[in-house]
Each structure stands twice: as C-alpha cells, then as structure tokens.
Design a protein around this motif. Structure first.
Motif, PDB file in Angstrom:
ATOM      1  N   GLN A   4     -23.685  19.370   5.187  1.00  0.00           N
ATOM      2  CA  GLN A   4     -23.209  19.544   3.581  1.00  0.00           C
ATOM      3  C   GLN A   4     -22.067  18.154   3.502  1.00  0.00           C
ATOM      4  N   ALA A   5     -21.377  17.803   4.436  1.00  0.00           N
ATOM      5  CA  ALA A   5     -20.729  16.593   4.165  1.00  0.00           C
ATOM      6  C   ALA A   5     -21.260  15.328   3.486  1.00  0.00           C
ATOM      7  N   LEU A   6     -22.498  15.318   3.476  1.00  0.00           N
ATOM      8  CA  LEU A   6     -23.095  14.214   2.523  1.00  0.00           C
ATOM      9  C   LEU A   6     -22.858  14.300   0.958  1.00  0.00           C
ATOM     10  N   ALA A   7     -22.462  15.845   0.890  1.00  0.00           N
ATOM     11  CA  ALA A   7     -22.265  15.831  -0.812  1.00  0.00           C
ATOM     12  C   ALA A   7     -20.818  15.593  -1.001  1.00  0.00           C
ATOM     13  N   THR A   8     -20.002  15.202  -0.242  1.00  0.00           N
ATOM     14  CA  THR A   8     -18.492  15.028  -0.495  1.00  0.00           C
ATOM     15  C   THR A   8     -18.273  13.560  -0.840  1.00  0.00           C
ATOM     16  N   ASP A   9     -19.280  12.730  -0.678  1.00  0.00           N
ATOM     17  CA  ASP A   9     -19.027  11.179  -0.830  1.00  0.00           C
ATOM     18  C   ASP A   9     -19.692  10.775  -2.041  1.00  0.00           C
ATOM     19  N   THR A  10     -19.272  10.029  -2.588  1.00  0.00           N
ATOM     20  CA  THR A  10     -19.637   9.818  -4.318  1.00  0.00           C
ATOM     21  C   THR A  10     -21.130   8.828  -4.098  1.00  0.00           C
ATOM     22  N   ALA A  11     -20.910   7.835  -3.127  1.00  0.00           N
ATOM     23  CA  ALA A  11     -22.087   7.117  -2.872  1.00  0.00           C
ATOM     24  C   ALA A  11     -23.205   7.902  -2.115  1.00  0.00           C
ATOM     25  N   ALA A  12     -22.707   8.589  -1.047  1.00  0.00           N
ATOM     26  CA  ALA A  12     -23.837   9.360  -0.267  1.00  0.00           C
ATOM     27  C   ALA A  12     -24.427  10.291  -1.242  1.00  0.00           C
ATOM     28  N   ILE A  13     -23.980  11.129  -2.186  1.00  0.00           N
ATOM     29  CA  ILE A  13     -24.481  11.973  -3.015  1.00  0.00           C
ATOM     30  C   ILE A  13     -25.484  11.325  -3.847  1.00  0.00           C
ATOM     31  N   ALA A  14     -25.195  10.224  -4.545  1.00  0.00           N
ATOM     32  CA  ALA A  14     -26.021   9.376  -5.188  1.00  0.00           C
ATOM     33  C   ALA A  14     -27.276   9.110  -4.313  1.00  0.00           C
ATOM     34  N   THR A  15     -27.494   8.839  -3.115  1.00  0.00           N
ATOM     35  CA  THR A  15     -28.470   8.658  -2.315  1.00  0.00           C
ATOM     36  C   THR A  15     -29.282   9.826  -1.981  1.00  0.00           C
ATOM     37  N   VAL A  16     -28.508  11.016  -1.773  1.00  0.00           N
ATOM     38  CA  VAL A  16     -29.137  12.300  -1.758  1.00  0.00           C
ATOM     39  C   VAL A  16     -29.803  12.776  -2.772  1.00  0.00           C
ATOM     40  N   GLN A  17     -29.148  12.557  -4.086  1.00  0.00           N
ATOM     41  CA  GLN A  17     -29.861  12.956  -5.292  1.00  0.00           C
ATOM     42  C   GLN A  17     -31.367  12.111  -5.575  1.00  0.00           C
ATOM     43  N   GLY A  18     -30.994  10.653  -5.200  1.00  0.00           N
ATOM     44  CA  GLY A  18     -32.359   9.965  -5.206  1.00  0.00           C
ATOM     45  C   GLY A  18     -33.331  10.479  -4.238  1.00  0.00           C
ATOM     46  N   ASN A  19     -33.075  10.834  -3.066  1.00  0.00           N
ATOM     47  CA  ASN A  19     -34.100  10.948  -2.198  1.00  0.00           C
ATOM     48  C   ASN A  19     -34.642  12.483  -2.413  1.00  0.00           C
ATOM     49  N   SER A  20     -33.803  13.511  -3.211  1.00  0.00           N
ATOM     50  CA  SER A  20     -34.568  14.761  -3.873  1.00  0.00           C
ATOM     51  C   SER A  20     -35.362  14.499  -4.472  1.00  0.00           C
ATOM     52  N   GLN A  21     -35.129  13.650  -5.508  1.00  0.00           N
ATOM     53  CA  GLN A  21     -36.128  13.447  -7.001  1.00  0.00           C
ATOM     54  C   GLN A  21     -37.308  12.666  -6.641  1.00  0.00           C
ATOM     55  N   ASN A  22     -37.296  11.816  -5.604  1.00  0.00           N
ATOM     56  CA  ASN A  22     -38.272  10.768  -5.365  1.00  0.00           C
ATOM     57  C   ASN A  22     -38.185  10.396  -3.873  1.00  0.00           C
ATOM     58  N   PRO A  23     -39.110  11.236  -2.870  1.00  0.00           N
ATOM     59  CA  PRO A  23     -38.886  10.858  -1.437  1.00  0.00           C
ATOM     60  C   PRO A  23     -39.539   9.676  -1.173  1.00  0.00           C
ATOM     61  N   SER A  24     -40.073   8.771  -2.007  1.00  0.00           N
ATOM     62  CA  SER A  24     -40.933   7.704  -1.486  1.00  0.00           C
ATOM     63  C   SER A  24     -40.039   6.748  -0.710  1.00  0.00           C
ATOM     64  N   PRO A  25     -38.850   6.205  -1.462  1.00  0.00           N
ATOM     65  CA  PRO A  25     -38.092   4.966  -0.868  1.00  0.00           C
ATOM     66  C   PRO A  25     -37.627   5.703   0.728  1.00  0.00           C
ATOM     67  N   TRP A  26     -37.221   6.856   0.862  1.00  0.00           N
ATOM     68  CA  TRP A  26     -36.865   7.510   1.950  1.00  0.00           C
ATOM     69  C   TRP A  26     -37.852   7.555   2.975  1.00  0.00           C
ATOM     70  N   ILE A  27     -39.027   7.836   2.603  1.00  0.00           N
ATOM     71  CA  ILE A  27     -40.202   8.002   3.616  1.00  0.00           C
ATOM     72  C   ILE A  27     -40.402   6.539   3.999  1.00  0.00           C
TER      73      ILE A  27
END
Length: 257
Positions: free
Chosen positions: A201-224
């Motif tokens: 849950q700590a990933l949601a506490t950092d501004t830059a990290a949560i932007a990455t988390v949001q991107g991965n949640s919406q489009n998994p292709s870059p994460w894959i």
C-alpha cells in the motif's frame, strides 16, 4: 541472502539456523519438495551439472509463464553457495514504508522503477495472517484498523484472520481479485486499498510511484515488458560462477556435509 545462489534452500542444522528460519521466510516459503524433485531428476541424467540456484531461477520464470505471465530467456551457469545463515537475510519487510522499500532495493542495485515493477509479482502468492494482522486490529496507538485499507476488504480479512484465536497456519492470497493469474490486478488493488501488506500500500503514498501504479493498472503492456527485464537483473545479483561455491547434489545440504 547473499544473492541468487540457492542458499535459501539449505536446511538448518543444530548449530546453524539457515535462511529458512528468518522471520521473512519461516512459514511463508513453500514448495521446496518441487525443487527437490527437479534436482533429483537432473542429477539422474546429468550429475553435478545443474545448480540449485539455476533451478530456482528457471522455476521462477516458468511459474510466472504457467500463470499466464510473460516468458523470458535466462542465463545459466550459477553455482550454489555452501553457506546459509539466518543472520544474512535482509529482505524488505511487509511493514516497510516507501522510503525503506526504495533504499532496500537500491542496496541491491535496483532502481525505484524496478522496485515498483517487481512489486507487481504480488499478484500471485499467499501470506500468513501474522504478516499483516496489525493492519486489522492494532495499526497504531490511535487507530485499530489501517485507514488505508478498503473497509469491505478489511472485513473479509477479519473473517480469515481472527484476533482472539488466530490460526498460525492460515494463509490469505496476496491478490483477492485473481490470485491464480499473473496479471496487473496488483496495481488495481493498490489504488483501491486492497493491497495486503503495508509495504504494498506504500506505493500509493509517493506521487511518482502512484502515477506508475495508475499507468500499470490501466495498461499492463509496459509493465509486462519491464517485468522480465527486472527479473533478469535480479537473477544476476550476487551470483557465484567459475570455481566459487559448488553444485550441490542435494539442494538442502552442502556437499561437504
């Protein structure tokens, strides 16, 4: 743990508690018998050729692939450590905050982005209640339940992890959405307050990290695409080669034993 050297597979002896006894490992690492079976078959066909460390690296890759995740090429040639000490285990803890996570991964040469990428592996696996039960009943001196937890999810966890009579062997899937699929639901869970560990849950506490988390949640292709690259890098941390270490005949016991 010194690196990708198979040291975590060694059993404890009366005078030397191995890495298996560390709090982060004890009771949570399972499936050693599968590695034993693979090693026995390899030893029968090509004795002394394939290390336990290599078996682990390939097993991790194949497990991800069999659960609908990506496939990647791995270099072989690792050798096995002949040392395993509980004092050597220094893994990120389930209660780590974002800064602690970043520092822990950086100590192994992994970037913050690679840390977030690898955290997505928590889309599979299970945990004992003891690793997160404080979030349900004794989060801090003023709050019993972690306010970052989704209340509905917390209520479900309480039915699985009792405060008064906890089952020490009870396990909970890390991903309540699709626990048997290697997918991007981990990142969805973080955004919705359904990440099991404080460290997730700590990933949601950092501004830059949560932007990455949001991107991965919406489009998994870059994460894959990034996940195999991060796994390859991690599989090359602290490897033993050449005449270093040994190739164990039995993954649980060093050869000199």
């Amino acid at each position: 743990m010194q690196g990708c050297d198979g040291s975590v597979l060694i059993d404890s002896t009366p005078n030397n508690p191995s890495e298996k006894e560390a709090g982060a490992n004890k009771g949570t690492l399972r499936g050693f018998e599968i590695i034993d079976t693979a090693k026995a078959q390899l030893e029968a066909r090509c004795p002394g050729m394939v290390s336990c460390a290599d078996i682990l690296a390939f097993a991790a890759r194949d497990s991800v692939f069999l659960l609908k995740g990506p496939f990647w090429q791995i270099l072989s040639g690792r050798r096995d450590s002949n040392i395993s000490r509980v004092s050597d285990v220094n893994l990120p803890g389930p209660s780590f905050n974002f800064q602690q996570l970043t520092q822990s991964f950086a100590a192994k040469g992994l970037s913050q982005d690679e840390m977030i990428t690898l955290s997505g592996a928590h889309t599979i696996g299970q945990s004992l209640c003891s690793f997160f039960i404080n979030r349900l009943y004794s989060f801090n001196s003023t709050t019993a339940q972690d306010p970052s937890l989704d209340p509905v999810y917390a209520a479900k966890l309480k039915t699985l992890c009792s405060q008064n009579n906890p089952d020490p062997n009870a396990v909970v899937p890390l991903d309540p959405i699709s626990p048997n699929d290697f997918d991007n639901s981990y990142f969805v869970n973080v955004l919705q307050g359904r990440a099991l560990f404080t460290s997730d849950q700590a990933l949601a506490t950092d501004t830059a990290a949560i932007a990455t988390v949001q991107g991965n949640s919406q489009n998994p292709s870059p994460w894959i695409v990034k996940f195999p690259q991060a796994m390859i890098k991690m599989s090359e941390i602290g490897v033993l080669t050449g005449q270093q270490g040994e190739i164990r005949k039995n993954c649980r016991v060093i050869n000199s034993s």
